[in-house]
Design a protein around this motif. Structure first.
Motif, mmCIF file in Angstrom:
data_model
loop_
_atom_site.group_PDB
_atom_site.id
_atom_site.type_symbol
_atom_site.label_atom_id
_atom_site.label_comp_id
_atom_site.label_asym_id
_atom_site.label_seq_id
_atom_site.Cartn_x
_atom_site.Cartn_y
_atom_site.Cartn_z
ATOM 1 N N PRO A 145 -18.269 -24.762 -62.552
ATOM 2 C CA PRO A 145 -17.888 -25.052 -63.945
ATOM 3 C C PRO A 145 -19.006 -25.682 -64.760
ATOM 4 O O PRO A 145 -19.325 -25.217 -65.862
ATOM 5 C CB PRO A 145 -16.696 -26.010 -63.776
ATOM 6 C CG PRO A 145 -16.111 -25.649 -62.458
ATOM 7 C CD PRO A 145 -17.290 -25.314 -61.591
ATOM 8 N N ALA A 146 -19.619 -26.743 -64.230
ATOM 9 C CA ALA A 146 -20.692 -27.412 -64.966
ATOM 10 C C ALA A 146 -21.913 -26.505 -65.094
ATOM 11 O O ALA A 146 -22.562 -26.458 -66.153
ATOM 12 C CB ALA A 146 -21.078 -28.713 -64.264
ATOM 13 N N TYR A 147 -22.229 -25.790 -64.023
ATOM 14 C CA TYR A 147 -23.425 -24.943 -64.018
ATOM 15 C C TYR A 147 -23.324 -23.832 -65.053
ATOM 16 O O TYR A 147 -24.243 -23.634 -65.869
ATOM 17 C CB TYR A 147 -23.625 -24.354 -62.624
ATOM 18 C CG TYR A 147 -24.859 -23.486 -62.484
ATOM 19 C CD1 TYR A 147 -26.102 -24.047 -62.216
ATOM 20 C CD2 TYR A 147 -24.787 -22.100 -62.623
ATOM 21 C CE1 TYR A 147 -27.237 -23.264 -62.080
ATOM 22 C CE2 TYR A 147 -25.914 -21.298 -62.488
ATOM 23 C CZ TYR A 147 -27.135 -21.886 -62.216
ATOM 24 O OH TYR A 147 -28.261 -21.087 -62.093
ATOM 25 N N TYR A 148 -22.206 -23.104 -65.035
ATOM 26 C CA TYR A 148 -22.100 -21.949 -65.935
ATOM 27 C C TYR A 148 -21.838 -22.362 -67.377
ATOM 28 O O TYR A 148 -22.185 -21.628 -68.312
ATOM 29 C CB TYR A 148 -21.043 -20.971 -65.418
ATOM 30 C CG TYR A 148 -21.573 -20.166 -64.252
ATOM 31 C CD1 TYR A 148 -22.580 -19.221 -64.441
ATOM 32 C CD2 TYR A 148 -21.114 -20.382 -62.961
ATOM 33 C CE1 TYR A 148 -23.103 -18.507 -63.380
ATOM 34 C CE2 TYR A 148 -21.630 -19.667 -61.883
ATOM 35 C CZ TYR A 148 -22.625 -18.727 -62.101
ATOM 36 O OH TYR A 148 -23.152 -18.023 -61.049
ATOM 37 N N ALA A 149 -21.251 -23.544 -67.582
ATOM 38 C CA ALA A 149 -21.155 -24.072 -68.949
ATOM 39 C C ALA A 149 -22.548 -24.363 -69.486
ATOM 40 O O ALA A 149 -22.880 -24.032 -70.635
ATOM 41 C CB ALA A 149 -20.296 -25.332 -68.966
#
Length: 372
Positions: free
Chosen positions: A87-91
């Motif tokens: 979640p954090a990475y692709y955001a």
């Protein structure tokens, strides 16, 4: 004050000092990218420290699951990792690509594919670091490749026993060190390949994995207890890391240097875990330090944005620009953690293995000081 031994500390669900270690590592990277180096702990050590810590924690948790259930659920492992990382990475990927395209930075186009599929490390290894907002994700690509490969290898080797796994890890560390030296000193592939490629940095992770196995051995625990018995001992380790970095011979730095650093960082990790229970190193467990360790992952993701934003405040003194960059980085990370990541982290409890008769419903488990 009598400190508990590592054998006692490692029985607990929360390991003290780990978030403090994460805070030191990520701040070393942030300060380096701000143009200010740290005296004893450089960004090179910060990144390698994360590798060692990842190898140790993932293997330690795999060992606990294998000991409790006699097997490992690869499905649950990958789901938990995905909830933690994606979640954090692709955001960050989505925002960074959009922003770079908007401001006309064409360098972003060549790293979109490697960024989306965790291949930035090999892009950097072969093409060099670009000026895009994704270039620093190379270390996360190495970690993701490790997460993808290691659990299956762990399961395969565990069929032959823990001694086989430990022998593999120690041999792999030596082979990778030799291979990295060959790529740099013989094949002349350059520093970018030696620094960024998974096949030249796996030794850092393998040493962390080996540490998890060694902490089940009385002699290893006794030795680490001995070198973590006095408050000044981590300072010696920091000095040794500093001296290792000061060696000007690049054949050392891109050869055995990374392996030696990883060994020292493994020792430092255990020293801080134990000594954080004492007064001198107790600040590693201060709530503010722990919080920065908890959000170290999004800090690493967003820190280049924060650093650049601070540098644009050129009407302020440089020291204030630096502080502003660090504060902005932490604010962006806090936003990522509280608005996005925590929603997915709350789902991880559904994929924890439990003993027969234990509750199986959704559980929110606090993992401060345990899971990265």
């Amino acid at each position: 004050m009598v400190l508990p031994g590592l054998e006692t500390i490692l029985q607990s669900k929360k390991l003290p000092g780990l978030d403090g270690f994460r805070m030191i590592a990520v701040m070393a990277v942030v300060l380096a990218h701000s143009g200010i180096g740290t005296l004893f702990f450089s960004s090179r050590h910060g990144v390698a420290g994360f590798f060692v810590l990842s190898g140790f924690l993932i293997t330690w948790l795999l060992l606990k699951e294998h000991e409790k259930h006699g097997e490992i659920s690869l499905k649950n492992f990958y789901i938990r990792r995905s909830l933690r990382i994606f979640p954090a990475y692709y955001a960050f990927i989505a925002v960074s690509i959009s922003w770079d395209l908007y401001r006309g930075n064409d360098d972003i186009r060549e790293v979109i594919f490697p960024g989306l599929f965790y291949l930035i490390n090999y892009h950097n290894a072969l093409e060099g670091h670009s000026s895009s907002s994704l270039a620093h994700l190379w270390s996360l690509a190495i970690e993701e490749q490790f997460y993808l490969i290691w659990p299956a290898v762990f399961l395969l080797l565990m069929k032959r026993g823990k001694n086989t796994v430990l022998t593999f890890l120690l041999c792999a560390s030596l082979i990778v060190m030799i291979w990295r030296s060959i790529t740099y000193s013989v094949l002349d592939w350059g520093s970018s390949y030696a620094y960024n490629a998974f096949d030249t940095r796996f030794d850092n992770l393998a040493i962390g994995c080996a540490l998890a196995f060694l902490m089940e051995r009385q002699r290893a625990v006794g030795l680490l207890n001995a070198v973590s018995s006095q408050f000044w001992m981590p300072i010696v380790t920091f000095v040794l890391l500093f001296l290792s970095r000061q060696l000007s011979d690049t054949h050392y730095a891109y050869g055995p240097g990374f392996t030696i650093d990883a060994l020292l960082l493994a020792v430092l990790l255990m020293q801080l875990v134990r000594l954080s229970a004492g007064r001198f190193w107790g600040w590693l467990n201060h709530p503010y330090v722990v919080y920065l360790g908890v959000i170290s992952y999004p800090i690493y993701l967003w820190h280049m944005w924060g650093v650049q934003a601070g540098q644009k405040l050129n009407f302020l003194p440089e020291s204030v620009q630096l502080m502003a960059g660090v504060v902005i980085s932490c604010c962006l990370a806090a936003g990522s953690y509280h608005l996005l990541e925590k929603r997915f982290l709350a789902l991880k409890g559904r994929y924890e293995r439990r003993r027969e008769g234990e509750a199986t419903g959704p559980t929110v488990t606090k993992t401060i000081g345990v899971v990265k």
